[in-house]
Design an enzyme around this catalytic site. Structure first.
Site, short mmCIF file in Angstrom:
data_model
loop_
_atom_site.label_atom_id
_atom_site.label_comp_id
_atom_site.label_asym_id
_atom_site.label_seq_id
_atom_site.Cartn_x
_atom_site.Cartn_y
_atom_site.Cartn_z
N GLU A 195 -27.21 10.45 -40.61
CA GLU A 195 -27.62 9.22 -41.31
C GLU A 195 -26.76 8.08 -40.82
OE1 GLU A 195 -27.71 9.11 -45.66
OE2 GLU A 195 -28.40 11.19 -45.71
N GLU A 253 -23.68 15.49 -48.06
CA GLU A 253 -22.58 14.72 -48.64
C GLU A 253 -22.00 15.35 -49.91
OE1 GLU A 253 -23.85 10.65 -49.21
OE2 GLU A 253 -24.04 10.30 -47.06
C1 BG6 Z 1 -26.52 8.51 -48.29
C2 BG6 Z 1 -27.38 9.50 -49.00
O1 BG6 Z 1 -25.31 8.45 -48.94
O2 BG6 Z 1 -26.89 7.19 -48.25
C3 BG6 Z 1 -28.77 9.02 -49.34
O3 BG6 Z 1 -27.45 10.73 -48.35
C4 BG6 Z 1 -28.72 7.55 -49.75
O4 BG6 Z 1 -29.32 9.84 -50.32
C5 BG6 Z 1 -28.21 6.76 -48.57
O5 BG6 Z 1 -29.93 7.09 -50.22
C6 BG6 Z 1 -28.14 5.25 -48.78
O6 BG6 Z 1 -27.34 4.94 -49.86
P1 BG6 Z 1 -27.91 4.19 -51.13
O7 BG6 Z 1 -26.93 4.48 -52.21
O8 BG6 Z 1 -27.98 2.76 -50.77
O9 BG6 Z 1 -29.24 4.80 -51.39
#
Ligand code: BG6
Length: 462
Positions: free
Chosen positions: A366, A168
């Site tokens: 993800e 990202e």
């Molecule tokens: C993604 C990232 O944006 O989302 C992770 O690659 C992150 O590092 C995940 O933890 C979930 O988002 P957040 O901000 O709730 O942790």
């Protein structure tokens, strides 16, 4: 389980995490500070419950046991990241042997357990010593990153065949240089554009290094894609605003890393506002000639946009000059994270990549749902009954399946995340894992979704 949605043979089922969010052991065995450790020291109150990045989820100590849990939850693949600040603690120069041993052990253990390792090289974790040199604003740091990447390929490339240059890359631009949710908390569109451009350059340079080594693997990048939907497709100004948001937040990195060029419209727009980044002769060529071989797509939420209706009050250039965010009535929300859940977005991404990006191979790297207070779903056997997570995954997989049936070249689905992990400023507020983590004892307990996920992986569908 009867299987209605069957996925292509060899489909990757797994999860993603990152070094800084899961390893813990932040200040032992030679690791030095990243911007996160530094920021926490300076402003612990910016982190949920004042929980910082020092002891995150203890994977450094428990990797062997944890990798057994990967098996128990059906993984055939897994992504994590190599921490620059662990491997080369001064950013450049000497390699930390303890880190080499650790990453070697993790990679070997994954392979012995038939779990494909996908290694990422940068997950928001700029070493503090490199930030002091200007972070991504500095070309020196770009070169140091490329040298770090090369070192990783040399050390681990005999076994790691799937690399990611960045996770990202737009997020440190947004968080660190526009919207104040990453260090160094700057608000300056011009500097943000420079940071973005140098990240693109770093991506291309590391791909060049990889190709020159002639290893028999693949190198890609993980992008968070947020399809931009206008409030109304009948309102031209809304459509234009959504198009501009798409240029900034998706096409900047998507076009440059897959097609080898930044969209001309985006360049024009930056030029018009005098915020074009500084570049050198050869940079454009370098980006053109070193595109990714595959993509990781992180999908959490769409971006809903309307034409600019609010007054623009900033005294610096910001993407928000061109649009307002739109809160669509009736949208489905994840209230804990404040993100809209829109399952069809994953299908729209499939179509976009197929139609506009040469149908490049990609996997969902993800997708996931962070929920606060999961203790309330613990049953009498101590298991979190997270049916909402199972539904969330199913709803996305159905749309992904449709995208694949229509020809998208998608090779896998990774959930965020494996064991509940630390999240940037949100720390342990929202839990995402297939496995629950007791913060007091560090005990791991597979959730209902973890058992279900194994069945899905075993059946290659559901
Ligand atoms: C993604 C990232 O944006 O989302 C992770 O690659 C992150 O590092 C995940 O933890 C979930 O988002 P957040 O901000 O709730 O942790």
């Amino acid at each position: 389980m009867t299987v209605e949605y069957k996925f292509p043979e060899g489909f990757w089922w797994g999860t993603a995490t990152s070094g800084p969010q899961s390893e813990g052991a932040a200040d032992i065995d030679g690791r030095k500070m990243s911007i996160w450790d530094y920021w926490y020291k300076e402003e612990p109150e910016r982190f949920f419950d004042n929980v910082g990045p020092q002891d995150t989820s203890t994977f450094y100590a428990n990797y062997k046991e944890d990798i057994k849990l990967l098996k128990e939850t059906g993984h055939n693949s897994f992504r994590t990241s190599i921490q620059w600040s662990r491997l080369i603690p001064d950013g450049v120069g000497e390699v930390n042997q303890k880190a080499v041993d650790f990453y070697n052990n993790v990679i070997d253990e994954l392979i012995v357990n038939d779990v494909l390792p996908i290694m990422n090289l940068f997950h928001f974790d700029m070493p503090m010593c490199m930030q002091e040199k200007g972070g991504w604003e500095s070309r020196e740091v770009v070169d140091a990153y490329a040298a770090f990447a090369k070192k990783c390929f040399e050390l681990f490339g005999d076994r790691v065949k799937h690399w990611m240059t960045f996770n990202e890359p737009i997020v440190p631009v947004e968080g660190g240089y526009l919207y104040n949710f990453h260090y160094p908390k700057v608000k300056d569109g011009k500097r943000a554009a420079q940071v973005a451009f140098h990240t693109m350059l770093a991506n291309a340079k590391s791909i060049k290094e990889y190709k020159e080594l002639g290893q028999d693997g693949q190198i890609g990048i993980v992008l968070n894609l947020t399809p931009s939907y206008p409030r109304s497709t009948e309102n031209e100004a809304d459509v234009k605003a959504a198009h501009i948001a798409d240029l900034f937040f998706n096409r900047s990195f998507l076009d440059s890393s897959v097609l080898g060029e930044v969209p001309a419209e985006l360049v024009e727009l930056l030029k018009e506002h005098d915020v074009l980044p500084v570049y050198e002769e050869g940079d454009v060529e370098l980006i053109k000639n070193n595109t990714v071989q595959y993509l990781g797509v992180n999908y959490y939420q769409p971006r809903r946009i309307k034409q600019k209706e609010s007054e623009y009050t900033e005294d610096v250039f910001m993407p928000d000059m061109f649009f307002d965010n739109y809160e669509m009535p009736g949208r489905k929300m994840n209230p804990y994270r404040g993100w809209e859940i829109y399952e069809k977005g994953i299908y729209d991404i499939c179509t976009n990549i197929r139609e506009n990006y040469n149908n490049i191979p990609f996997y969902i790297s993800e997708n996931g749902m962070g929920v606060e207070g999961e203790e309330k779903y613990i049953n009498e056997n101590g298991v979190v009954e997270d049916d909402y997570r199972i539904e969330f995954i199913k709803d996305h997989l159905r749309w992904l399946h449709k995208g694949i049936e229509e020809g998208a070249n998608c090779t896998g689905y990774h959930l965020w995340t494996f064991i509940d992990c630390w999240s940037w400023t949100n720390a342990y507020k929202n839990r995402y894992g297939l496995i629950a983590l007791d913060l007091e004892t560090q005990k791991r307990t597979i959730k209902k979704s973890g058992r279900w996920f194994k069945e899905v992986a075993d059946n290659n569908g559901f």
